[in-house]
Design a protein around this motif. Sequence first.
Motif, PDB file in Angstrom:
ATOM      1  N   MET A  93      69.080  66.096  25.674  1.00 45.52           N
ATOM      2  CA  MET A  93      68.050  66.655  24.814  1.00 45.52           C
ATOM      3  C   MET A  93      68.677  67.176  23.523  1.00 45.52           C
ATOM      4  O   MET A  93      69.720  67.821  23.537  1.00 45.52           O
ATOM      5  N   SER A  94      68.032  66.878  22.399  1.00 45.30           N
ATOM      6  CA  SER A  94      68.517  67.378  21.118  1.00 45.30           C
ATOM      7  C   SER A  94      68.249  68.870  21.008  1.00 45.30           C
ATOM      8  O   SER A  94      67.168  69.357  21.363  1.00 45.30           O
ATOM      9  N   ARG A  95      69.231  69.601  20.510  1.00 45.46           N
ATOM     10  CA  ARG A  95      69.115  71.040  20.303  1.00 45.46           C
ATOM     11  C   ARG A  95      69.673  71.372  18.922  1.00 45.46           C
ATOM     12  O   ARG A  95      70.721  70.864  18.535  1.00 45.46           O
ATOM     13  N   LEU A  96      68.973  72.253  18.236  1.00 43.93           N
ATOM     14  CA  LEU A  96      69.352  72.631  16.883  1.00 43.93           C
ATOM     15  C   LEU A  96      69.873  74.063  16.863  1.00 43.93           C
ATOM     16  O   LEU A  96      69.226  74.968  17.391  1.00 43.93           O
ATOM     17  N   PHE A  97      71.044  74.242  16.252  1.00 41.55           N
ATOM     18  CA  PHE A  97      71.586  75.582  16.037  1.00 41.55           C
ATOM     19  C   PHE A  97      71.582  75.840  14.541  1.00 41.55           C
ATOM     20  O   PHE A  97      72.110  75.031  13.762  1.00 41.55           O
ATOM     21  N   ILE A  98      70.989  76.965  14.141  1.00 46.50           N
ATOM     22  CA  ILE A  98      70.868  77.293  12.720  1.00 46.50           C
ATOM     23  C   ILE A  98      71.655  78.552  12.409  1.00 46.50           C
ATOM     24  O   ILE A  98      71.438  79.604  13.020  1.00 46.50           O
ATOM     25  N   PHE A  99      72.554  78.447  11.455  1.00 47.82           N
ATOM     26  CA  PHE A  99      73.206  79.622  10.892  1.00 47.82           C
ATOM     27  C   PHE A  99      72.331  80.127   9.745  1.00 47.82           C
ATOM     28  O   PHE A  99      72.215  79.468   8.715  1.00 47.82           O
ATOM     29  N   VAL A 113      76.610  77.000  19.651  1.00 49.78           N
ATOM     30  CA  VAL A 113      77.094  75.810  18.953  1.00 49.78           C
ATOM     31  C   VAL A 113      77.517  74.734  19.955  1.00 49.78           C
ATOM     32  O   VAL A 113      77.218  73.547  19.789  1.00 49.78           O
ATOM     33  N   ALA A 114      78.196  75.134  21.006  1.00 48.84           N
ATOM     34  CA  ALA A 114      78.662  74.173  22.005  1.00 48.84           C
ATOM     35  C   ALA A 114      77.507  73.454  22.688  1.00 48.84           C
ATOM     36  O   ALA A 114      77.643  72.288  23.093  1.00 48.84           O
ATOM     37  N   ALA A 115      76.365  74.130  22.808  1.00 45.82           N
ATOM     38  CA  ALA A 115      75.211  73.535  23.488  1.00 45.82           C
ATOM     39  C   ALA A 115      74.329  72.714  22.550  1.00 45.82           C
ATOM     40  O   ALA A 115      73.404  72.043  23.006  1.00 45.82           O
ATOM     41  N   ALA A 116      74.601  72.774  21.252  1.00 42.07           N
ATOM     42  CA  ALA A 116      73.743  72.119  20.266  1.00 42.07           C
ATOM     43  C   ALA A 116      74.214  70.706  19.961  1.00 42.07           C
ATOM     44  O   ALA A 116      75.404  70.383  20.050  1.00 42.07           O
ATOM     45  N   THR A 117      73.257  69.872  19.569  1.00 40.25           N
ATOM     46  CA  THR A 117      73.581  68.533  19.080  1.00 40.25           C
ATOM     47  C   THR A 117      73.605  68.500  17.558  1.00 40.25           C
ATOM     48  O   THR A 117      74.266  67.658  16.958  1.00 40.25           O
ATOM     49  N   HIS A 118      72.864  69.421  16.931  1.00 45.84           N
ATOM     50  CA  HIS A 118      72.728  69.457  15.483  1.00 45.84           C
ATOM     51  C   HIS A 118      72.966  70.885  15.002  1.00 45.84           C
ATOM     52  O   HIS A 118      72.423  71.837  15.573  1.00 45.84           O
ATOM     53  N   GLY A 148      60.759  70.477  16.156  1.00 43.58           N
ATOM     54  CA  GLY A 148      60.178  70.215  17.465  1.00 43.58           C
ATOM     55  C   GLY A 148      61.188  70.303  18.595  1.00 43.58           C
ATOM     56  O   GLY A 148      60.889  69.919  19.728  1.00 43.58           O
ATOM     57  N   TRP A 149      62.371  70.819  18.321  1.00 40.53           N
ATOM     58  CA  TRP A 149      63.442  70.918  19.308  1.00 40.53           C
ATOM     59  C   TRP A 149      63.654  72.366  19.725  1.00 40.53           C
ATOM     60  O   TRP A 149      63.226  73.287  19.023  1.00 40.53           O
ATOM     61  N   PRO A 150      64.352  72.589  20.838  1.00 41.91           N
ATOM     62  CA  PRO A 150      64.829  73.942  21.124  1.00 41.91           C
ATOM     63  C   PRO A 150      65.773  74.387  20.011  1.00 41.91           C
ATOM     64  O   PRO A 150      66.653  73.625  19.592  1.00 41.91           O
ATOM     65  N   VAL A 151      65.574  75.609  19.532  1.00 35.14           N
ATOM     66  CA  VAL A 151      66.354  76.115  18.403  1.00 35.14           C
ATOM     67  C   VAL A 151      66.934  77.479  18.752  1.00 35.14           C
ATOM     68  O   VAL A 151      66.238  78.344  19.294  1.00 35.14           O
ATOM     69  N   LEU A 152      68.203  77.660  18.426  1.00 35.52           N
ATOM     70  CA  LEU A 152      68.836  78.974  18.484  1.00 35.52           C
ATOM     71  C   LEU A 152      69.392  79.246  17.096  1.00 35.52           C
ATOM     72  O   LEU A 152      69.953  78.343  16.465  1.00 35.52           O
ATOM     73  N   ALA A 153      69.226  80.477  16.605  1.00 33.53           N
ATOM     74  CA  ALA A 153      69.628  80.782  15.242  1.00 33.53           C
ATOM     75  C   ALA A 153      70.289  82.141  15.147  1.00 33.53           C
ATOM     76  O   ALA A 153      70.087  83.011  16.002  1.00 33.53           O
ATOM     77  N   THR A 154      71.062  82.303  14.081  1.00 34.19           N
ATOM     78  CA  THR A 154      71.693  83.587  13.815  1.00 34.19           C
ATOM     79  C   THR A 154      70.949  84.333  12.716  1.00 34.19           C
ATOM     80  O   THR A 154      70.328  83.737  11.832  1.00 34.19           O
ATOM     81  N   THR A 155      71.039  85.659  12.791  1.00 34.03           N
ATOM     82  CA  THR A 155      70.639  86.549  11.706  1.00 34.03           C
ATOM     83  C   THR A 155      71.681  87.654  11.632  1.00 34.03           C
ATOM     84  O   THR A 155      72.499  87.815  12.539  1.00 34.03           O
ATOM     85  N   ARG A 156      71.641  88.429  10.582  1.00 34.69           N
ATOM     86  CA  ARG A 156      72.589  89.536  10.460  1.00 34.69           C
ATOM     87  C   ARG A 156      72.367  90.582  11.551  1.00 34.69           C
ATOM     88  O   ARG A 156      73.319  91.149  12.092  1.00 34.69           O
ATOM     89  N   ASP A 157      71.066  90.847  11.855  1.00 33.99           N
ATOM     90  CA  ASP A 157      70.765  91.951  12.770  1.00 33.99           C
ATOM     91  C   ASP A 157      70.481  91.503  14.194  1.00 33.99           C
ATOM     92  O   ASP A 157      70.250  92.338  15.071  1.00 33.99           O
TER      93      ASP A 157
END
Length: 272
Positions: free
Chosen positions: A1-7, A48-53, A21-30
């Motif tokens: 499954m494609s997963r997106l990680f956003i900094f 990051v290790a679990a992400a494809t993008h 439309g993918w599972p997304v995990l992202a960073t914020t300062r807080d």
Amino acid sequence: MSRLFIFGLGYAASAIADASGWPVLATTRDGRAGTIRFDDDQAVRAGVAAATHILSSVPPDEGDPVLARYGDALDGRWLGYLSSTGVYGDAGGAWVDESAPIRGRRPARNAADAAWLAQGARVFRLPGIYGPGRSPLDRVAAGTAHRTGLADQVFSRIHVADIASGVVAGFTAPSGAYNLADDLPTSQDRVIEHAAAMLGLPPPPVVGLDTLSPAARAFYAENRRVANNRAKRVLGWQPRYPDYRLGLRAVSAMTSPTAASNAPPTVSGDQR
């Protein structure tokens, strides 16, 4: 499954997350609800290790914060970076494409753009961003908009939904730089006047450049038209809102104007 990680889950990155439309995990300062802190090394590296993008919208400071801290963890994945058409610098109103020299006034931005290209990323160069809650309609309604009287100063802009569709189209595209911009560069004054007319309000006053912040003066000192042909050709992308009139009409239909910053359009906030 494609997963997106956003900094950096800022304004544009949030729209991209929704459009993917993918599972997304992202960073914020807080590390606000649903995100993780940028400086939580263990959680970030696991994500990051679990992400494809991997997509970064974090702007540079002295260098690129993402590459400096996590660059060793990014190999083997699709990489994307939200950059700025500011890397082209002043073109005297001429058209620029991705082959134009990099001579922007912010050396750190120029260097970050080049560093992500060297990593094999898809670097999306963005002009002034607008959309719901962040548009000339908001500034005019809030009484914070102004005109400059610089009819010959033009720049490109992009609706946030068109950024999202362009980046999603880039998920299957080769690495390299892509300008995501509308088809009708024009002056800021013309856009502000059109927004005022849409709201049935008089155009805001013309102000002298000496009354503006240094960042605003630097913005208005640059003059360029950004060509989007490569994104159309390689990504198969077409802006849904190819000019500011269609874009503002969509914003008006989606939201009621709210207060917004009077700063010139920017690429993204520093939401790490």
